[in-house]
Write a protein that holds these residues in place. Structure first.
Motif, PDB file in Angstrom:
ATOM      1  N   LEU A  83       2.521 -21.581 -35.157  1.00 26.85           N
ATOM      2  CA  LEU A  83       2.892 -20.603 -33.952  1.00 26.85           C
ATOM      3  C   LEU A  83       4.225 -20.764 -33.579  1.00 26.85           C
ATOM      4  O   LEU A  83       4.814 -19.760 -33.011  1.00 26.85           O
ATOM      5  N   LEU A  84       4.831 -21.729 -33.918  1.00 21.60           N
ATOM      6  CA  LEU A  84       6.378 -22.042 -33.280  1.00 21.60           C
ATOM      7  C   LEU A  84       7.275 -21.992 -34.196  1.00 21.60           C
ATOM      8  O   LEU A  84       7.038 -21.923 -35.369  1.00 21.60           O
ATOM      9  N   GLY A  85       8.526 -21.577 -33.591  1.00 16.81           N
ATOM     10  CA  GLY A  85       9.489 -21.449 -34.497  1.00 16.81           C
ATOM     11  C   GLY A  85      10.216 -22.904 -35.067  1.00 16.81           C
ATOM     12  O   GLY A  85       9.658 -23.864 -34.526  1.00 16.81           O
ATOM     13  N   THR A  86      10.986 -22.761 -35.999  1.00 16.30           N
ATOM     14  CA  THR A  86      11.496 -23.950 -36.642  1.00 16.30           C
ATOM     15  C   THR A  86      12.206 -24.977 -35.463  1.00 16.30           C
ATOM     16  O   THR A  86      11.925 -26.027 -35.701  1.00 16.30           O
ATOM     17  N   THR A  87      12.880 -24.394 -34.840  1.00 19.49           N
ATOM     18  CA  THR A  87      13.755 -25.219 -33.829  1.00 19.49           C
ATOM     19  C   THR A  87      12.434 -26.001 -32.728  1.00 19.49           C
ATOM     20  O   THR A  87      12.697 -26.932 -32.720  1.00 19.49           O
TER      21      THR A  87
END
Length: 273
Positions: free
Chosen positions: A163-167
């Motif tokens: 669910l999260l971005g790579t950052t």
């Protein structure tokens, strides 16, 4: 669980009673708590309501909701939308600004189709109007079968990073842990029902083309599940849409970067009057 079979609707903020509330619909496999970061940042005094969708949080299961509404058949986001509408009417709400993230966005679009008089403004956050392709549909059905066979939610725990971005997968271990806690609080039956409902959803791009009210489309520029191109597609179909791309965020802009999400929803509330 609610005593009357309606969805559990949480009042996150109580504001001016003479204006339509902002109704926030959560993503999969979470509950209303994913909106708290955004709610805390909303300017002014809007009333903010956040239902738990069927089976999630404090709401009854999809099957129980179907019985309450006199519906039957397979899991369906149409049923989820009808349950939201009925639960809001039960609270005396006939008109609202409706915004949803991911699965919540699918339900918001179903509301715009099935209960258009309810939707004074439409917010679509990290979601898409198109149906699943065969591979995505198959993955949903496999997860549904697995969680029911195992009677635990472990098969859904990969979502805590997906669910999260790579950052933020690297930079925000606190957020990874928070999402995992929310997932573990849900039941296998809710996860299976929702996956089957999402797998069966239709393309609702034409619903957006026919929607004439104000709208906003928000997407994280690192969203891999509902990417920027999907957001642009929806914004292009809507007649009065603002597109907001959130830098450095993935599918959970509401928690990865809640400030621009709150600003976008506040703008939608203003435009909806």
């Amino acid at each position: 669980m609610t005593a009357d079979g309606m969805l559990q609707v949480h009042t996150l903020r109580k504001g001016a009673p003479d204006r339509p509330p902002l109704v926030l619909l959560h993503g999969f496999p979470l509950d209303h708590r994913m909106w708290l970061d955004v709610t805390d940042l909303l300017p002014g005094d809007p009333t903010v309501l956040a239902p738990d969708l069927p089976g999630f949080g404090g709401s009854p299961t999809g099957d129980d909701v179907a019985t309450t509404l006199g519906s039957g058949g397979d899991p369906s986001l149409d049923l989820a939308a009808d349950a939201v509408a009925a639960s809001l009417r039960n609270l005396g709400v006939e008109r609202a600004v409706v915004a949803g993230l991911s699965m919540g966005g699918y339900v918001a679009m179903a509301l715009a189709e099935r209960h258009p008089r309810l939707v004074a403004g439409l917010g679509l956050v990290d979601t898409k109007s198109t149906a699943d392709d065969d591979a995505a549909r198959d993955r949903r059905l496999v997860m549904a079968e697995t969680v029911l066979a195992e009677m635990r939610v472990d098969a859904a725990l990969g979502m805590r990073t997906a669910l999260l971005g790579t950052t933020n997968r690297i930079a925000r271990p606190d957020l990874v842990d928070r999402i995992e806690g929310w997932i573990r609080d849900q039941g296998p039956a809710a996860i299976a029902w929702a996956q089957r409902a999402m797998a069966a959803r239709p393309d609702r791009t034409e619903v957006l083309r026919s929607y004439g009210g104000p709208s906003v489309v928000v997407v994280g520029d690192e969203d891999e599940l509902a990417p920027v191109a999907a957001a642009e597609h929806m914004a292009g179909a809507l007649s009065d849409a603002e597109l907001v791309v959130v830098p450095g965020a993935g599918h959970m802009t509401s928690n990865e970067s809640p400030e621009p999400v709150a600003a976008a929803l506040a703008g939608l509330v203003r435009r909806a009057g």
